[in-house]
Design an enzyme around this catalytic site. Structure first.
Site, PDB file in Angstrom:
ATOM      1  N   ALA A 125       1.157   5.062  -0.676  1.00  0.00           N
ATOM      2  CA  ALA A 125       2.096   4.817   0.464  1.00  0.00           C
ATOM      3  C   ALA A 125       1.276   4.132   1.472  1.00  0.00           C
ATOM      4  O   ALA A 125       1.289   4.165   2.833  1.00  0.00           O
ATOM      5  CB  ALA A 125       3.289   5.147   1.021  1.00  0.00           C
ATOM      6  N   ALA A 126       0.949   6.430   2.334  1.00  0.00           N
ATOM      7  CA  ALA A 126       0.735   6.185   3.657  1.00  0.00           C
ATOM      8  C   ALA A 126      -0.917   5.249   4.334  1.00  0.00           C
ATOM      9  O   ALA A 126      -1.815   5.379   2.802  1.00  0.00           O
ATOM     10  CB  ALA A 126      -0.247   7.741   3.812  1.00  0.00           C
ATOM     11  N   PRO A 127      -1.142   5.388   5.149  1.00  0.00           N
ATOM     12  CA  PRO A 127      -0.100   5.547   6.389  1.00  0.00           C
ATOM     13  C   PRO A 127       0.976   4.371   6.604  1.00  0.00           C
ATOM     14  O   PRO A 127       1.995   4.989   7.773  1.00  0.00           O
ATOM     15  CB  PRO A 127      -1.075   5.712   7.586  1.00  0.00           C
ATOM     16  CG  PRO A 127      -1.891   3.846   6.879  1.00  0.00           C
ATOM     17  CD  PRO A 127      -2.086   4.606   5.275  1.00  0.00           C
ATOM     18  N   GLY A 128       1.308   3.651   6.263  1.00  0.00           N
ATOM     19  CA  GLY A 128       2.901   3.350   5.605  1.00  0.00           C
ATOM     20  C   GLY A 128       2.922   1.859   6.045  1.00  0.00           C
ATOM     21  O   GLY A 128       3.817   1.050   5.938  1.00  0.00           O
ATOM     22  N   LYS A 130       1.861  -1.254   4.357  1.00  0.00           N
ATOM     23  CA  LYS A 130       2.433  -2.154   3.705  1.00  0.00           C
ATOM     24  C   LYS A 130       3.790  -1.347   2.821  1.00  0.00           C
ATOM     25  O   LYS A 130       5.006  -2.185   3.079  1.00  0.00           O
ATOM     26  CB  LYS A 130       1.705  -2.268   2.216  1.00  0.00           C
ATOM     27  CG  LYS A 130       0.333  -2.576   2.500  1.00  0.00           C
ATOM     28  CD  LYS A 130      -0.430  -2.877   1.235  1.00  0.00           C
ATOM     29  CE  LYS A 130      -1.843  -2.736   1.855  1.00  0.00           C
ATOM     30  NZ  LYS A 130      -2.892  -2.034   2.691  1.00  0.00           N
ATOM     31  N   ASP A 148       3.060   9.122  -1.793  1.00  0.00           N
ATOM     32  CA  ASP A 148       1.121   9.567  -1.160  1.00  0.00           C
ATOM     33  C   ASP A 148       1.466  11.551  -1.317  1.00  0.00           C
ATOM     34  O   ASP A 148       2.268  11.925  -1.410  1.00  0.00           O
ATOM     35  CB  ASP A 148       1.126   9.307   0.059  1.00  0.00           C
ATOM     36  CG  ASP A 148      -0.545   9.254   0.497  1.00  0.00           C
ATOM     37  OD1 ASP A 148      -0.723   8.074   0.360  1.00  0.00           O
ATOM     38  OD2 ASP A 148      -1.364  10.168   0.670  1.00  0.00           O
ATOM     39  N   ASP A 176       1.430  13.103  -6.175  1.00  0.00           N
ATOM     40  CA  ASP A 176      -0.338  13.088  -6.951  1.00  0.00           C
ATOM     41  C   ASP A 176       0.022  11.402  -7.782  1.00  0.00           C
ATOM     42  O   ASP A 176       0.512  11.865  -9.032  1.00  0.00           O
ATOM     43  CB  ASP A 176      -0.933  13.902  -7.517  1.00  0.00           C
ATOM     44  CG  ASP A 176      -2.474  13.684  -8.170  1.00  0.00           C
ATOM     45  OD1 ASP A 176      -2.239  12.537  -7.729  1.00  0.00           O
ATOM     46  OD2 ASP A 176      -3.327  14.132  -7.745  1.00  0.00           O
ATOM     47  N   CYS A 246      -9.689  -1.606  -0.086  1.00  0.00           N
ATOM     48  CA  CYS A 246     -10.315  -2.223   0.956  1.00  0.00           C
ATOM     49  C   CYS A 246     -11.963  -1.673   0.883  1.00  0.00           C
ATOM     50  O   CYS A 246     -12.660  -1.507   1.807  1.00  0.00           O
ATOM     51  CB  CYS A 246      -9.299  -1.674   2.236  1.00  0.00           C
ATOM     52  SG  CYS A 246      -9.777   0.428   2.360  1.00  0.00           S
TER      53      CYS A 246
END
Length: 335
Positions: A125-128, A130, A148, A176, A246
Site C-alpha cells: 500500500a505505501a505510500p498510500g 492508491k 506494507d 510482509d 511501475c
C-alpha cells in the site's frame, strides 16, 4: 590526463567557485542536475556530468546554502524558466481539495473498481496514493485493509488518509505480503485484491539516471510471485485480483501474468475498464493475442496516444473463477 585538460578543468573550477561565492538572495542562477552524484559538500572541484534544468532566483545566500549552518529544508531556488516549459507544483491552497496522482495510478484503481460495501485488500500500500483513492471510492462503506512491510512508509499512507479524513475507514497492517502466513494478519477472503508490487521501477520518470544493478532488477520476479501466490488465496471465488507495476520489463509484467495463468487454474484474465487506446501487453510465451489485448501498458508503446505520455506502468486484471467454471476466452477462438 594531459596538462591542457588539467588546466582547463582548474580554470572551470575557479570560475564556478567565483560564481558561487557571488550568490546573494535574489541572484539569478543557472540550475544543473548532478547526473553522476559527484557534487559533494566541501569539494574543491567537480568533474561529473551535469544536465541543465533552467534558470532560477536564489532565495538564500551562499553562506545559507553551503556554510556550516546551512539551511537543510525548504526552497533554495525558485525556478523562473525551464527548457521544457513551466509545470508548477500544486498550490497549497488546493491541496485540501485535489490529490495529485499520475494517470496510470488513477486507471489502476478504476480497473479494480471498488464499490461501497466491498471488502478490499491493498497488499503493497505505501505510500498510500492508491489506498486513499480506494478509500474515497468506498465512501466509508465496506472494508479496506492496507498492508506494507515498512512501518515508516506505512506512516506516509496514514498521513495521506488523515489529510483526507479517511483514516477511520482503513485498517493499516505492517506486514510482509510475501509471508505465507500473511492471512493470519489480514483476514479474508476479499472481494478485490490489489497487488501494486515492489518492482525495478524502470518506468518512473522524470529520472536522470538509473542506479539499479542487473542483479537487483532480476531479484524482483521471485518476490512478486511470492506475493501473487498469497494474493490468489486471499481473493474470494468470483473476486478480482489486479496486478500492477511501475516498470517496463516483460519479466515483471507479462511473464508474471503467464505464470499466474499456468499455475492457478482458478484464474481468468479479464477485460479492463477503462482501457486506454493502443495500450496493450507485449507478446510473450504463454499469452495468446486476445490475452495480450486484455493487458495495459503505459509509457512504452509503439504508436501515439495519451498513454504514451506517462510513466512506464503495467496493469492486469484477473478474476477467480467459481469451481467448475470455464474460461470465457479460449486459445483457439483468439487466434
Amino acid at each position: 590526463m594531459s596538462a591542457c585538460k588539467l588546466a582547463s578543468m582548474e580554470s572551470l573550477c575557479c570560475e564556478l567557485r567565483e560564481r558561487v561565492a557571488a550568490i546573494r538572495a535574489g541572484s539569478t542562477v543557472d540550475v544543473f542536475a548532478d547526473v553522476d552524484g559527484k557534487c559533494l559538500r566541501g569539494a574543491k572541484c567537480f568533474d561529473g556530468r551535469v544536465l541543465f534544468i533552467g534558470h532560477g532566483a536564489a532565495l538564500l545566500t551562499r553562506k545559507e546554502l553551503f556554510g556550516p549552518q546551512a539551511v537543510r529544508d525548504g526552497v533554495a531556488v525558485r525556478m523562473l524558466q525551464r527548457p521544457w516549459g513551466s509545470h508548477p507544483p500544486l498550490p497549497k491552497e488546493l491541496r485540501p481539495y485535489l490529490f495529485p496522482q499520475n494517470l496510470p495510478s488513477i486507471v489502476c484503481v478504476r480497473v479494480l473498481d471498488p464499490q461501497p460495501g466491498d471488502s478490499v485488500l491493498d497488499m503493497c500500500a505505501a505510500p498510500g496514493g492508491k489506498t486513499t483513492h480506494i478509500a474515497a471510492m468506498l465512501g466509508g462503506k465496506g472494508l479496506l485493509v492496507a498492508v506494507d512491510r515498512s512501518q515508516t512508509r506505512l506512516s506516509r499512507a496514514r498521513d495521506n488518509l488523515v489529510a483526507w479524513g479517511l483514516d477511520k475507514d482503513v485498517r493499516l497492517v505492517a506486514a510482509d505480503a510475501s509471508d505465507e502466513n500473511i492471512r493470519e494478519k489480514v483476514g479474508g477472503p476479499f472481494d478485490k485484491v490489489l497487488v501494486d508490487a515492489p518492482c525495478s521501477a524502470l518506468g518512473q520518470r522524470p529520472a536522470l539516471r538509473v542506479t539499479a544493478k542487473l542483479a537487483d532488477v532480476q531479484s524482483f520476479p521471485a518476490l512478486q510471485r511470492a506475493i501473487l501466490s498469497n494474493a490468489v488465496g486471499l481473493v474470494r471465488l468470483g473476486g478480482v485480483l489486479v496486478y500492477s507495476t511501475c516498470t517496463i520489463t516483460t519479466a515483471e509484467n507479462e511473464d508474471q501474468v503467464a505464470w499466474l495463468l499456468e499455475h492457478f487454474d482458478c484464474l481468468e484474465l479479464e477485460q479492463q475498464s477503462p482501457h486506454m487506446s493502443n495500450c496493450h501487453g507485449l507478446p510473450v510465451p504463454g499469452l495468446h493475442s486476445e490475452q495480450q489485448r486484455r493487458l495495459q501498458r503505459f509509457g512504452f508503446i509503439a504508436g501515439e496516444g495519451v498513454a504514451d505520455d506517462t510513466i512506464g506502468f503495467f496493469l492486469a486484471k484477473l478474476r477467480k473463477k467459481a469451481l467448475g467454471e470455464k474460461d470465457s476466452v479460449h486459445r483457439d477462438d483468439a487466434e
